[in-house]
Design an enzyme around this catalytic site. Structure first.
Site, PDB file in Angstrom:
ATOM      1  N   CYS A   2       2.951  69.503  11.256  1.00  0.00           N
ATOM      2  CA  CYS A   2       1.946  70.293  10.313  1.00  0.00           C
ATOM      3  C   CYS A   2       1.851  69.388   8.824  1.00  0.00           C
ATOM      4  O   CYS A   2       2.538  68.467   8.639  1.00  0.00           O
ATOM      5  CB  CYS A   2       2.691  71.619   9.758  1.00  0.00           C
ATOM      6  N   ARG A  33      -0.005  63.227  11.538  1.00  0.00           N
ATOM      7  CA  ARG A  33       1.109  64.193  11.651  1.00  0.00           C
ATOM      8  C   ARG A  33       1.153  65.022  12.806  1.00  0.00           C
ATOM      9  O   ARG A  33       2.200  65.453  13.524  1.00  0.00           O
ATOM     10  CB  ARG A  33       1.616  65.060  10.571  1.00  0.00           C
ATOM     11  N   TRP A  82       0.843  72.761  13.578  1.00  0.00           N
ATOM     12  CA  TRP A  82       1.578  72.438  14.878  1.00  0.00           C
ATOM     13  C   TRP A  82       2.158  73.504  15.459  1.00  0.00           C
ATOM     14  O   TRP A  82       3.147  73.826  14.930  1.00  0.00           O
ATOM     15  CB  TRP A  82       2.260  71.052  14.841  1.00  0.00           C
ATOM     16  N   ASN A 108       5.181  74.668   6.498  1.00  0.00           N
ATOM     17  CA  ASN A 108       6.003  73.805   7.526  1.00  0.00           C
ATOM     18  C   ASN A 108       7.349  74.109   7.824  1.00  0.00           C
ATOM     19  O   ASN A 108       8.076  74.652   6.864  1.00  0.00           O
ATOM     20  CB  ASN A 108       5.768  72.556   7.134  1.00  0.00           C
ATOM     21  N   GLY A 109       7.886  74.082   9.032  1.00  0.00           N
ATOM     22  CA  GLY A 109       9.150  74.584   9.452  1.00  0.00           C
ATOM     23  C   GLY A 109       9.196  75.967  10.278  1.00  0.00           C
ATOM     24  O   GLY A 109       8.295  76.209  10.756  1.00  0.00           O
ATOM     25  N   GLU A 488      11.394  50.437  24.072  1.00  0.00           N
ATOM     26  CA  GLU A 488      10.227  50.241  23.290  1.00  0.00           C
ATOM     27  C   GLU A 488       8.918  50.334  23.989  1.00  0.00           C
ATOM     28  O   GLU A 488       7.991  50.916  23.687  1.00  0.00           O
ATOM     29  CB  GLU A 488      10.445  49.492  22.075  1.00  0.00           C
ATOM     30  N   LYS A 492       6.167  53.104  24.128  1.00  0.00           N
ATOM     31  CA  LYS A 492       4.562  52.905  23.494  1.00  0.00           C
ATOM     32  C   LYS A 492       3.478  53.351  24.638  1.00  0.00           C
ATOM     33  O   LYS A 492       2.725  53.899  24.313  1.00  0.00           O
ATOM     34  CB  LYS A 492       4.582  51.320  23.174  1.00  0.00           C
ATOM     35  N   GLU A 495       3.463  57.421  25.529  1.00  0.00           N
ATOM     36  CA  GLU A 495       3.022  58.331  24.567  1.00  0.00           C
ATOM     37  C   GLU A 495       1.717  58.166  24.137  1.00  0.00           C
ATOM     38  O   GLU A 495       1.165  59.253  23.654  1.00  0.00           O
ATOM     39  CB  GLU A 495       4.009  58.079  23.252  1.00  0.00           C
ATOM     40  N   HIS A 511      20.573  49.932  41.665  1.00  0.00           N
ATOM     41  CA  HIS A 511      21.523  51.028  41.821  1.00  0.00           C
ATOM     42  C   HIS A 511      20.536  52.288  41.796  1.00  0.00           C
ATOM     43  O   HIS A 511      21.159  53.421  41.519  1.00  0.00           O
ATOM     44  CB  HIS A 511      22.407  51.214  40.630  1.00  0.00           C
ATOM     45  N   LYS A 608       3.915  62.498  13.884  1.00  0.00           N
ATOM     46  CA  LYS A 608       4.390  61.379  13.303  1.00  0.00           C
ATOM     47  C   LYS A 608       5.728  61.595  12.480  1.00  0.00           C
ATOM     48  O   LYS A 608       6.641  60.749  12.579  1.00  0.00           O
ATOM     49  CB  LYS A 608       3.327  61.019  12.281  1.00  0.00           C
TER      50      LYS A 608
END
Length: 613
Positions: A2, A33, A82, A108-109, A488, A492, A495, A511, A608
């Site tokens: 948001c 974001r 969001w 937001n929240g 990483e 990358k 996503e 294994h 973000k």
């Protein structure tokens, strides 16, 4: 997650400012974001009413459909939502309003007690239109202001009744020059300029208009008007805003694409510059020495972070243990409730966060501090909550990172980790002063190594992206320093390209994971100089099962690996190897996403700055 923007401008500015247009541009800079609906609300003083325009969908589309920029008024708020409570629809989009449409709010929240409040307000006759927890706050303020001529007192009372996390901006028809705000856990920053003031979730949203900011702390509330910023605590204690003012060196040009098609590729190419800036900044500051003193005296060192920052934290663990012999305990920040119970006085907690607002990392740090630990933070945003609440803040100088997939902040975090480890090694007597000087000088080449790697591997990575763009799944494997880099790399790729990518230590193959390997299955090996002999046998295992093996490797050792293809990187000293090995997989992820038709700057379902648990 948001994004909030609020602008309170003086009407004396007349046609010189178009506030609705400013809000729309600021919302554009908050798109990184993550959001699924968008809206604005303006106070139209001439018609004595609040105008709300909003819908689900992307900003450009919604702003064009509802003609955002022609909305009249000098005071207004905007929001990118969001979805949490209620699906992304026109009704659930923010701003939300009260029954009389005199109060408009963006939030937001998450308000945890919204069902109890909603039940109470419903019994008092309030009519709800949306499924959101945010609308409850609008009605709560309305209810409390019915018998209170002082709107701010009613607002404060409403805020005191909220449980959960929130950054709130509110406009009220009867006080048309003010935007009221409150903050708990979700970030909110005041921007200060001549004849206008701002509120926003993040600094980039205001950079076009000011470089003077006041970060708000948890539990603070107040208002902005064109001429005034008022901040106080929930118990009414006024904050001296002049002592909180923060000037930043970021420029608005830094949050534009600068000729690149996407922010992500721009930020990959910025890595040489920001690594140099981070190095030069830390070498001219004593913060590393002070933090290393604390680490040297600490009994146990924990490090916590989320996502990409956690992978950088694993590099920190390896550097510290390799250079000093001190054991570091890394943990995923969202597991703080379990790990935090182990914290005690004498511990050090290192919190790593790009934004300095990551909620899990913040709560992990707070849990450790409550049990007596000393907190050291590594963050890219000075004045952020994590930075302010930690005992020592080590700044990165990566500049604003707009692409949701972190790139330049990963390598700057890695650089901070290596420099801090070198300083700590000298403090505990594991290296001499001369060795410390030599290693610190060596790390000054990190930016050049990254630049050479980008130049050398961009073309091959782009061609490799064509090869893997249609696959369903692949592996990234490594050993030692290569393991966090493999983690990483997999993150990358998955996503932004939405290809399933899994990473694990190469020795773990036999294994279980090797069961998935069949003819043509892509397996990428990230090969550090100290792991190539063991990696060669892992590559042979994969080749024997028909895998398409690719080594991201130094040319001098690549011929001994036996991989079917090699992405060769420039030669580098051991501590500099991450700066050579990282850009190729960042570029591979970027070009694969583009080849598959995805927007790498706005991956689906991601944000973000993660400000909810």
């Amino acid at each position: 997650m948001c994004g909030i923007i609020g602008v309170a401008a003086s009407s004396l500015l007349g046609d010189r400012v178009k506030v609705a247009e400013m809000i729309t541009r600021s919302l554009k800079s908050l798109e990184y974001r993550g959001y699924d609906s968008v809206g604005i609300a303006m106070i139209d003083s001439n018609r004595d009413k609040i105008i709300v325009k909003k819908s689900d969908g992307m900003l450009d589309q919604v702003a064009r459909r509802y003609n955002f920029t022609d909305t009249p008024g000098f005071v207004g708020i905007g929001h990118t939502r969001w979805a949490t409570h209620g699906s992304p629809t026109q009704i659930n989009a923010h701003p939300q309003v009260d029954c009389r449409e005199e109060i408009a709010i963006v939030h937001n929240g998450i308000i945890k007690n919204f069902l109890e409040l909603k039940k109470m307000l419903h019994a008092r006759g309030h009519i709800f239109r949306s499924e959101t927890d945010t609308e409850v706050v609008a009605h709560l303020i309305e209810e409390l202001s019915k018998n209170n001529d002082d709107f701010f007192k009613a607002f404060r009372k409403a805020v005191s009744m909220l449980e959960g996390s929130y950054a709130i901006a509110v406009i009220y028809r009867k006080e048309p020059k003010k935007i009221f705000f409150a903050r708990k856990e979700s970030p909110l920053i005041v921007g200060v300029a001549k004849e206008m003031n701002f509120l926003a979730s993040d600094i980039p949203a205001m950079l076009e208009y000011t470089n003077a900011f006041i970060p708000l702390s948890d539990g603070e509330l107040g208002w902005i008007s064109p001429e005034e910023v008022h901040i106080e605590s929930l118990n009414g204690e006024k904050v001296d805003v002049s002592r909180r003012l923060l000037l930043v060196e970021w420029k608005s040009e830094m949050v534009r694409k600068g000729g690149y098609p996407h922010f992500m590729i721009k930020e990959i190419h910025e890595q040489p510059q920001v690594l140099k800036s981070t190095y030069d900044g830390l070498m001219s500051d004593d913060i590393l020495d002070r933090a290393a003193d604390v680490l040297a005296k600490g009994e146990r060192i924990f490090v916590t972070a989320a996502g990409t920052s956690f992978h950088a934290s694993l590099l920190l663990k390896l550097y510290v243990e390799m250079l000093t012999g001190k054991i570091v305990y890394p943990f995923i920040a969202s597991e703080y409730k379990t790990v935090g119970s182990l914290a005690r006085k004498g511990d050090i907690i290192i919190a790593v966060s790009q934004s300095g607002e990551t909620i899990d990392t913040m709560k992990a740090m707070r849990t450790f501090k409550e049990r007596g630990a000393i907190a050291v933070s590594i963050t890219n945003v000075m004045g952020s909550t994590i930075g302010r609440e930690s005992d020592f803040t080590i700044p990165m100088r990566a500049g604003p990172e707009i692409g949701v997939a972190a790139t330049k902040t990963f390598l700057t975090q890695a650089l901070v980790a290596s420099l801090l480890s070198i300083k700590l090694a000298a403090k505990v007597g594991k290296i001499t002063t001369k060795e410390e000087e030599d290693l610190l000088k060596l790390m000054g080449s990190a930016g050049k190594v990254a630049g050479d790697a980008i130049s050398l591997t961009e073309g091959p990575a782009k061609m490799m992206a064509e090869r893997i763009a249609s696959v369903q799944s692949l592996y990234f494997l490594g050993r030692g320093l290569g393991v966090p880099l493999a983690y990483e790399a997999a993150l990358k790729l998955k996503e932004i390209s939405y290809i399933h990518a899994e990473a694990y230590p190469a020795g773990e193959s036999k294994h279980g994971p090797i069961a998935l390997v069949e003819a043509g299955f892509p397996v990428f090996f990230i090969v550090t100089s100290d792991s190539h002999e063991d990696i060669a046998s892992n590559i042979a295992e994969m080749n024997a099962r028909g895998a398409f093996t690719v080594a991201i490797s130094f040319r001098r050792i690549s011929e001994r690996l036996g991989a079917k293809m090699v992405l060769a990187v420039p030669e580098a000293e051991y501590l500099l190897e991450p700066y050579a090995l990282t850009p190729p997989f960042q570029l591979l992820a970027y070009y694969t996403a583009v080849r598959r038709g995805h927007d790498p700057d706005r991956p689906r379902n991601l944000a973000k700055t993660v400000t909810v648990e």
